[in-house]
Write a protein that holds these residues in place. Structure first.
Motif, PDB file in Angstrom:
ATOM      1  N   LYS A 147       0.812  -1.215   0.000  1.00 49.11           N
ATOM      2  CA  LYS A 147       0.000   0.000   0.000  1.00 49.11           C
ATOM      3  C   LYS A 147       0.850   1.272   0.000  1.00 49.11           C
ATOM      4  N   TRP A 148       0.318   2.309  -0.663  1.00 45.21           N
ATOM      5  CA  TRP A 148       1.013   3.589  -0.806  1.00 45.21           C
ATOM      6  C   TRP A 148       1.432   4.182   0.536  1.00 45.21           C
ATOM      7  N   TYR A 149       0.569   4.041   1.530  1.00 48.95           N
ATOM      8  CA  TYR A 149       0.783   4.726   2.808  1.00 48.95           C
ATOM      9  C   TYR A 149       1.677   3.941   3.767  1.00 48.95           C
ATOM     10  N   THR A 150       2.220   2.810   3.334  1.00 44.51           N
ATOM     11  CA  THR A 150       3.038   1.971   4.214  1.00 44.51           C
ATOM     12  C   THR A 150       4.521   2.331   4.082  1.00 44.51           C
ATOM     13  N   PRO A 151       5.174   2.795   5.141  1.00 42.83           N
ATOM     14  CA  PRO A 151       6.615   3.027   5.072  1.00 42.83           C
ATOM     15  C   PRO A 151       7.357   1.692   4.962  1.00 42.83           C
ATOM     16  N   THR A 152       8.349   1.614   4.084  1.00 40.75           N
ATOM     17  CA  THR A 152       9.009   0.331   3.841  1.00 40.75           C
ATOM     18  C   THR A 152      10.526   0.354   3.970  1.00 40.75           C
ATOM     19  N   HIS A 153      11.171   1.515   3.887  1.00 46.81           N
ATOM     20  CA  HIS A 153      12.633   1.482   4.038  1.00 46.81           C
ATOM     21  C   HIS A 153      13.138   2.681   4.833  1.00 46.81           C
ATOM     22  N   ARG A 154      14.337   2.510   5.364  1.00 43.13           N
ATOM     23  CA  ARG A 154      14.915   3.484   6.280  1.00 43.13           C
ATOM     24  C   ARG A 154      15.720   4.536   5.520  1.00 43.13           C
ATOM     25  N   LEU A 155      15.840   5.703   6.128  1.00 42.06           N
ATOM     26  CA  LEU A 155      16.682   6.783   5.626  1.00 42.06           C
ATOM     27  C   LEU A 155      17.966   6.873   6.442  1.00 42.06           C
ATOM     28  N   ILE A 156      19.008   7.363   5.809  1.00 45.73           N
ATOM     29  CA  ILE A 156      20.228   7.768   6.509  1.00 45.73           C
ATOM     30  C   ILE A 156      20.403   9.259   6.261  1.00 45.73           C
ATOM     31  N   LEU A 172      11.226   5.812   8.696  1.00 50.09           N
ATOM     32  CA  LEU A 172      10.930   4.994   7.531  1.00 50.09           C
ATOM     33  C   LEU A 172      10.105   5.801   6.538  1.00 50.09           C
ATOM     34  N   VAL A 173      10.301   5.533   5.249  1.00 46.14           N
ATOM     35  CA  VAL A 173       9.541   6.210   4.203  1.00 46.14           C
ATOM     36  C   VAL A 173       9.002   5.179   3.215  1.00 46.14           C
ATOM     37  N   ASN A 174       8.043   5.614   2.400  1.00 46.41           N
ATOM     38  CA  ASN A 174       7.547   4.760   1.325  1.00 46.41           C
ATOM     39  C   ASN A 174       8.383   4.987   0.067  1.00 46.41           C
ATOM     40  N   SER A 175       8.144   4.194  -0.976  1.00 43.97           N
ATOM     41  CA  SER A 175       9.043   4.252  -2.127  1.00 43.97           C
ATOM     42  C   SER A 175       8.340   3.743  -3.387  1.00 43.97           C
ATOM     43  N   PHE A 176       8.218   4.617  -4.391  1.00 41.85           N
ATOM     44  CA  PHE A 176       7.583   4.273  -5.663  1.00 41.85           C
ATOM     45  C   PHE A 176       8.357   4.937  -6.798  1.00 41.85           C
ATOM     46  N   TRP A 214      10.707  10.198  -1.693  1.00 39.44           N
ATOM     47  CA  TRP A 214       9.531   9.432  -1.260  1.00 39.44           C
ATOM     48  C   TRP A 214       8.247  10.253  -1.445  1.00 39.44           C
ATOM     49  N   HIS A 215       7.133   9.708  -0.951  1.00 43.70           N
ATOM     50  CA  HIS A 215       5.824  10.328  -1.167  1.00 43.70           C
ATOM     51  C   HIS A 215       5.155  10.676   0.169  1.00 43.70           C
ATOM     52  N   LEU A 220       0.391  10.490   4.353  1.00 43.73           N
ATOM     53  CA  LEU A 220      -0.640  11.211   5.106  1.00 43.73           C
ATOM     54  C   LEU A 220      -1.903  10.380   5.316  1.00 43.73           C
ATOM     55  N   MET A 221      -2.152   9.421   4.454  1.00 44.76           N
ATOM     56  CA  MET A 221      -3.374   8.627   4.540  1.00 44.76           C
ATOM     57  C   MET A 221      -3.457   7.852   5.861  1.00 44.76           C
ATOM     58  N   LYS A 222      -2.298   7.470   6.415  1.00 46.85           N
ATOM     59  CA  LYS A 222      -2.275   6.697   7.659  1.00 46.85           C
ATOM     60  C   LYS A 222      -1.310   7.248   8.702  1.00 46.85           C
ATOM     61  N   HIS A 223      -0.461   8.191   8.307  1.00 43.44           N
ATOM     62  CA  HIS A 223       0.597   8.667   9.196  1.00 43.44           C
ATOM     63  C   HIS A 223       0.557  10.199   9.244  1.00 43.44           C
ATOM     64  N   PRO A 224      -0.239  10.765  10.140  1.00 40.09           N
ATOM     65  CA  PRO A 224      -0.417  12.216  10.172  1.00 40.09           C
ATOM     66  C   PRO A 224       0.870  12.992  10.421  1.00 40.09           C
ATOM     67  N   GLU A 225       1.885  12.335  10.990  1.00 37.11           N
ATOM     68  CA  GLU A 225       3.153  13.029  11.231  1.00 37.11           C
ATOM     69  C   GLU A 225       3.838  13.425   9.924  1.00 37.11           C
ATOM     70  N   ALA A 226       3.466  12.808   8.800  1.00 35.13           N
ATOM     71  CA  ALA A 226       4.037  13.193   7.501  1.00 35.13           C
ATOM     72  C   ALA A 226       3.664  14.621   7.127  1.00 35.13           C
ATOM     73  N   GLN A 227       2.627  15.166   7.752  1.00 34.53           N
ATOM     74  CA  GLN A 227       2.210  16.545   7.490  1.00 34.53           C
ATOM     75  C   GLN A 227       3.316  17.539   7.829  1.00 34.53           C
ATOM     76  N   LYS A 228       4.212  17.164   8.740  1.00 39.89           N
ATOM     77  CA  LYS A 228       5.257  18.087   9.176  1.00 39.89           C
ATOM     78  C   LYS A 228       6.156  18.520   8.021  1.00 39.89           C
ATOM     79  N   LEU A 229       6.309  17.673   7.008  1.00 42.80           N
ATOM     80  CA  LEU A 229       7.111  18.070   5.842  1.00 42.80           C
ATOM     81  C   LEU A 229       6.457  19.246   5.131  1.00 42.80           C
ATOM     82  N   PHE A 230       5.158  19.166   4.898  1.00 43.22           N
ATOM     83  CA  PHE A 230       4.453  20.270   4.229  1.00 43.22           C
ATOM     84  C   PHE A 230       4.431  21.514   5.114  1.00 43.22           C
TER      85      PHE A 230
END
Length: 236
Positions: A147-156, A172-176, A214-215, A220-230
């Motif tokens: 799913k789009w909203y699922t974080p799957t890999h780590r950042l450095i 963790l972030v998603n990746s497409f 990442w996206h 945002l669909m499941k992780h409201p903390e992603a709003q902090k980027l915007f």
């Protein structure tokens, strides 16, 4: 209230709903990220690059969204066999918007393809296809069908940057994506990579340029903390 310009994508092929009545569009999640940051999204339909000045005159900042592959024309290569669909009209329009926003000293946020467009507009290059061109690939960079909203890999995180406002080395972030930055464009600084060292974020604070691979709008669909980027970008 700040006005944030976001160039549209467009349907290039007939489909069962619209047939050949082609439409410009932008995914609702981008709009949500902007409006939740108390800014006003202004969708910019794909048009003549000569209109870039008029469009950038009318907004306070620019957000560039995901979509098709970026044409290798912009970094002097022929199409590699695994290149996906490109859209020359969209490429030319968005490159013109990036250059005009820099000229007018207005902030830019690139997301996925948007990161890649910013990079090539500033003289950088891309891997046209990570799977066949990138040595040492270990991370799955296109997580579909997860799913789009699922974080799957780590950042450095590579340096102290704008990302520290909302991320750390455990994030963790998603990746497409299957394209990615090869050489950074002029003046851009590396902010984050994946664990196999693929570029995940860059910026240039002096020109208020910010970009992520990442996206966050999907998260945002499941992780409201992603709003902090915007939120962080709108305050720039």
């Amino acid at each position: 209230m700040k006005k944030i310009g976001i160039p549209s994508n467009n349907l290039l092929h007939p489909n069962s709903h619209f047939g050949t009545n082609y439409v410009d569009y932008i995914q609702k999640n981008y709009i949500d990220g902007i409006t939740n940051a108390h800014a006003l999204p202004i969708v910019l339909p794909i048009g003549d690059p000569k209109l870039a000045k008029n469009y950038i005159d009318s907004v306070d900042a620019l957000v560039l969204a995901g979509g098709q592959d970026v044409s290798p024309f912009y970094f002097g290569e022929d199409p590699q066999i695994n290149l996906h669909e490109t859209d020359s009209d969209r490429d030319a329009f968005e490159v013109a918007l990036v250059l005009e926003a820099i000229k007018q000293e207005k902030p830019i946020l690139g997301i996925c393809r948007g990161l890649q467009i910013v990079n090539v507009a500033l003289g950088g290059t891309l891997y046209q296809d990570l799977n066949s061109q990138y040595q040492g690939l270990k991370v799955r960079h296109n997580q579909y069908p997860t799913k789009w909203y699922t974080p799957t890999h780590r950042l450095i995180l590579k340096r102290v940057s704008w990302l520290q406002n909302f991320l750390d080395d455990q994030s963790l972030v998603n990746s497409f994506h299957h394209q990615a930055v090869k050489k950074l464009g002029d003046g851009l600084q590396l902010d984050a990579v994946s664990t196999d060292n693929v570029v995940e974020a860059f910026s240039d604070e002096s020109r208020r340029i910010y970009a992520v691979q990442w996206h966050p709008e999907m998260l945002l669909m499941k992780h409201p903390e992603a709003q902090k980027l915007f939120d962080t970008f709108v305050l720039k």
